[in-house]
Design an enzyme around this catalytic site. Structure first.
Site, PDB file in Angstrom:
ATOM      1  N   GLY A 117       1.213   3.984   2.053  1.00 17.17           N
ATOM      2  CA  GLY A 117      -0.340   3.692   1.901  1.00 17.17           C
ATOM      3  C   GLY A 117      -0.002   2.519   1.442  1.00 17.17           C
ATOM      4  O   GLY A 117       1.049   1.892   1.518  1.00 17.17           O
ATOM      5  N   ARG A 123      -5.161 -10.205   2.193  1.00 14.55           N
ATOM      6  CA  ARG A 123      -5.974 -10.123   1.214  1.00 14.55           C
ATOM      7  C   ARG A 123      -7.255 -11.190   1.087  1.00 14.55           C
ATOM      8  O   ARG A 123      -8.227 -11.316   0.425  1.00 14.55           O
ATOM      9  CB  ARG A 123      -4.932  -9.955   0.174  1.00 14.55           C
ATOM     10  N   GLU A 155      -5.803  -2.889   2.448  1.00 18.51           N
ATOM     11  CA  GLU A 155      -5.704  -4.573   1.852  1.00 18.51           C
ATOM     12  C   GLU A 155      -4.609  -4.143   0.402  1.00 18.51           C
ATOM     13  O   GLU A 155      -5.352  -5.403  -0.344  1.00 18.51           O
ATOM     14  CB  GLU A 155      -5.801  -5.642   2.266  1.00 18.51           C
TER      15      GLU A 155
HETATM   16  N1  CAA Z   1       5.686 -12.797  -0.360  1.00 23.84           N
HETATM   17  C1  CAA Z   1       6.747 -12.577   0.041  1.00 23.84           C
HETATM   18  N2  CAA Z   1       7.906 -11.818  -1.202  1.00 23.84           N
HETATM   19  C2  CAA Z   1       7.178 -10.989  -1.921  1.00 23.84           C
HETATM   20  C3  CAA Z   1       5.931 -10.613  -2.035  1.00 23.84           C
HETATM   21  C4  CAA Z   1       5.336 -12.025  -1.365  1.00 23.84           C
HETATM   22  N3  CAA Z   1       3.744 -11.993  -1.505  1.00 23.84           N
HETATM   23  N4  CAA Z   1       5.437  -9.989  -3.196  1.00 23.84           N
HETATM   24  C5  CAA Z   1       6.868  -9.179  -3.221  1.00 23.84           C
HETATM   25  N5  CAA Z   1       7.998 -10.170  -2.481  1.00 23.84           N
HETATM   26  C6  CAA Z   1       9.500  -9.735  -2.960  1.00 23.84           C
HETATM   27  C7  CAA Z   1       9.728  -9.610  -4.046  1.00 23.84           C
HETATM   28  O1  CAA Z   1      10.146 -10.739  -4.586  1.00 23.84           O
HETATM   29  C8  CAA Z   1      11.354  -8.314  -3.810  1.00 23.84           C
HETATM   30  O2  CAA Z   1      11.971  -9.551  -3.368  1.00 23.84           O
HETATM   31  P1  CAA Z   1      13.495  -9.602  -4.569  1.00 23.84           P
HETATM   32  O3  CAA Z   1      13.517  -7.617  -4.781  1.00 23.84           O
HETATM   33  O4  CAA Z   1      14.275 -10.304  -3.521  1.00 23.84           O
HETATM   34  O5  CAA Z   1      13.094 -10.320  -5.581  1.00 23.84           O
HETATM   35  C9  CAA Z   1      10.418  -7.961  -2.719  1.00 23.84           C
HETATM   36  O6  CAA Z   1       9.353  -8.596  -1.671  1.00 23.84           O
HETATM   37  C10 CAA Z   1       9.870  -6.547  -3.760  1.00 23.84           C
HETATM   38  O7  CAA Z   1       9.038  -7.022  -3.982  1.00 23.84           O
HETATM   39  P2  CAA Z   1       8.211  -5.827  -4.886  1.00 23.84           P
HETATM   40  O8  CAA Z   1       8.971  -5.890  -6.230  1.00 23.84           O
HETATM   41  O9  CAA Z   1       6.940  -6.986  -5.385  1.00 23.84           O
HETATM   42  O10 CAA Z   1       7.702  -4.672  -4.816  1.00 23.84           O
HETATM   43  P3  CAA Z   1       7.030  -3.574  -5.216  1.00 23.84           P
HETATM   44  O11 CAA Z   1       7.736  -2.326  -4.459  1.00 23.84           O
HETATM   45  O12 CAA Z   1       6.681  -3.840  -6.713  1.00 23.84           O
HETATM   46  O13 CAA Z   1       5.827  -3.407  -4.266  1.00 23.84           O
HETATM   47  C11 CAA Z   1       3.730  -2.781  -4.427  1.00 23.84           C
HETATM   48  C12 CAA Z   1       4.920  -3.157  -5.097  1.00 23.84           C
HETATM   49  C13 CAA Z   1       2.941  -4.319  -5.058  1.00 23.84           C
HETATM   50  C14 CAA Z   1       2.237  -2.536  -5.140  1.00 23.84           C
HETATM   51  C15 CAA Z   1       3.392  -2.979  -2.522  1.00 23.84           C
HETATM   52  O14 CAA Z   1       3.917  -2.079  -1.828  1.00 23.84           O
HETATM   53  C16 CAA Z   1       2.331  -3.221  -2.716  1.00 23.84           C
HETATM   54  O15 CAA Z   1       1.172  -4.383  -1.971  1.00 23.84           O
HETATM   55  N6  CAA Z   1       1.466  -2.172  -2.068  1.00 23.84           N
HETATM   56  C17 CAA Z   1      -0.109  -2.144  -1.283  1.00 23.84           C
HETATM   57  C18 CAA Z   1      -0.416  -1.693   0.222  1.00 23.84           C
HETATM   58  C19 CAA Z   1      -0.944  -2.319   0.829  1.00 23.84           C
HETATM   59  O16 CAA Z   1      -1.589  -2.828   0.033  1.00 23.84           O
HETATM   60  N7  CAA Z   1      -1.316  -1.881   2.052  1.00 23.84           N
HETATM   61  C20 CAA Z   1      -2.274  -2.323   3.210  1.00 23.84           C
HETATM   62  C21 CAA Z   1      -1.354  -2.276   4.222  1.00 23.84           C
HETATM   63  S1  CAA Z   1      -1.978  -3.215   5.691  1.00 23.84           S
HETATM   64  C22 CAA Z   1      -3.945  -2.870   5.482  1.00 23.84           C
HETATM   65  O17 CAA Z   1      -4.751  -2.245   4.634  1.00 23.84           O
HETATM   66  C23 CAA Z   1      -4.557  -4.260   6.560  1.00 23.84           C
HETATM   67  C24 CAA Z   1      -5.626  -3.070   7.651  1.00 23.84           C
HETATM   68  O18 CAA Z   1      -5.923  -2.401   7.203  1.00 23.84           O
HETATM   69  C25 CAA Z   1      -6.225  -3.802   8.524  1.00 23.84           C
END
Ligand code: CAA
Length: 397
Positions: free
Chosen positions: A131, A243, A363
């Site tokens: 998640g 989001r 999200e």
């Molecule tokens: N756009 C493009 N690339 C991105 C980005 C973005 N917004 N955000 C990060 N990246 C890239 C980074 O640049 C990085 O690339 P490099 O290694 O080349 O630099 C790579 O992606 C990894 O990014 P992070 O280092 O930021 O990754 P992280 O592991 O630190 O992320 C986190 C952690 C932000 C907590 C992430 O796991 C997260 O957002 N978790 C929450 C997940 C979520 O929101 N789930 C919801 C599911 S969908 C849903 O809910 C829909 C529904 O029900 C209707």
């Protein structure tokens, strides 16, 4: 800096509000009580031209800007969260990600039917054990000739039973890629695909949520969005769009709380005067107004950044985090103002209370956004310009 909305924005606000009142609200209490989603709502939204907002006209979209999409989400959620969720998954998570990451051929292949609502798109990232820690997902894609074979399962998928196609994030089974993820557009008619509805939800009961399963599902390689290794970035980009729609919709819940609370406070009397005259009630109304006005500024800013083609991950997280918390607080206060009547579904505020709680989980949970905001401030997280951006507005015709 120009804070004025255009005549087109106002028109979209008015038409989305009317759509919500005329097409979503009738029968909603019964559907919500029975936890019954209504497939025909998607057809009505398609007929109302809502499914193509923020998609350029060259792909059969409305050609309106990204702020318009936010305004429509706000007004739809003012009626019910289930309608805004359709926009979040179809327009935000699916179409806008395709617009950002798809090749011109892929955009031409899918967007025209999505923009007219002939086909509906959804999104698959979350899994039973992945998640908040999205990168721990286990669904695999294994290269086999000109195709990939996908196995695994996604859960909490909005429109699981209704969407025609899904943007699915997978882990590459055998790869030399640094980041082992890949994203695919998957058609629901592909052999090996199945879905199942989830029941017993606290909120968004009039919306369809479920699980999707992939069993040796063969997907052509040209359905991959981005390259091998881009899957996580595609997922995070999708969340920048999803989001945004959630943040805008949260303002709609606050407005709905105000609609109901102002009316009730001006009708209900205690000790010879309407409760709107009581300062503690006024304090709650003022707090809701504060949430609504701050919330609008936050999501308008994100819409503007999208129009300009600028990175907006931090601002989008801020809008989602702030607005969803404000919406839940407003719904709690709306229940308080309604007293015992707020505790039953004779009035809509108990539905707002249940629905707004969900948005603090999906999200990105409230905690994830709290941590993300702190990490930006502490310098542990930096938004760099992206290789793939949305088309800037005005769109090329
Ligand atoms: N756009 C493009 N690339 C991105 C980005 C973005 N917004 N955000 C990060 N990246 C890239 C980074 O640049 C990085 O690339 P490099 O290694 O080349 O630099 C790579 O992606 C990894 O990014 P992070 O280092 O930021 O990754 P992280 O592991 O630190 O992320 C986190 C952690 C932000 C907590 C992430 O796991 C997260 O957002 N978790 C929450 C997940 C979520 O929101 N789930 C919801 C599911 S969908 C849903 O809910 C829909 C529904 O029900 C209707």
């Amino acid at each position: 800096m120009d804070f004025r909305l255009t005549a087109e924005h106002e028109l979209i606000r008015e038409s989305s509000y009317k759509f919500g009142q005329q097409e979503i609200l009738p029968g909603l209490r019964e559907r919500d009580r029975a936890a019954q989603s209504d497939r025909t709502m998607l057809d009505k939204m398609a007929a109302g031209g809502i499914m193509g907002l923020a998609i350029p006209e060259k792909y059969n979209g409305s050609g309106t800007d990204y702020i318009s999409l936010g305004i429509a989400c706000e007004e739809l959620e003012r009626a019910d969260t289930s309608a805004r969720v359709v926009m979040s998954v179809h327009s935000g998570l699916h179409c806008m990600t395709l617009l950002q990451w798809g090749t011109e051929e892929q955009r031409q292949r899918w967007l025209p039917d999505l923009a007219t609502g002939k086909r509906v798109g959804a999104f698959g990232l979350t899994e039973p054990n992945a998640g908040s820690d999205a990168a721990s997902l286990k669904t695999t894609a294994r290269k086999d000739g000109d195709s990939y074979i996908i196995n695994g399962q996604k859960t909490w998928i909005s429109l699981a039973d209704y969407a025609d196609q899904f943007l699915v994030i997978t882990r590459l089974a055998e790869t030399s890629a640094k980041a082992p993820f890949a994203a695919f557009i998957v058609d629901r008619n592909t052999p090996g695909f199945s879905s199942r509805a989830l029941h017993g939800k606290l909120g968004v009961r009039a919306g369809n949520t479920g699980e999707i399963f992939f069993e040796d599902m063969r997907v052509p390689a040209d359905c991959m969005i981005g390259e091998e290794g881009d899957g996580f970035k595609v997922a995070m980009s999708a969340l920048d769009h999803g989001r945004y729609t959630v943040a805008a919709g949260a303002v709609g819940i606050i407005t709905a709380c105000l609609d109901a609370s102002v009316k009730y406070a001006n009708e209900r009397s205690v000790q010879g005067e309407v409760i709107g005259k009581k300062q503690l009630v006024q304090q709650m109304i003022a707090s809701m107004v504060q949430g609504r006005d701050i919330g609008r500024l936050l999501y308008y800013q994100v819409g503007w950044l999208k129009n300009e083609g600028l990175r907006h991950t931090r601002e989008c997280s801020m809008a989602k985090w702030t607005n969803c918390a404000a919406a839940f607080d407003a719904a709690n206060k709306a229940v308080e103002i309604h007293g015992a009547y707020g505790f039953c579904d004779e009035f809509p505020v108990e539905r707002y209370f249940r629905n707004s709680r969900g948005a603090m989980i999906y999200e990105g949970t409230h905690e994830i956004h709290t941590i993300v905001q702190a990490e930006y401030e502490l310098g542990y997280r930096v938004d760099r310009p992206l290789a793939h951006t949305l088309p800037t507005y005005p769109f090329e015709v």
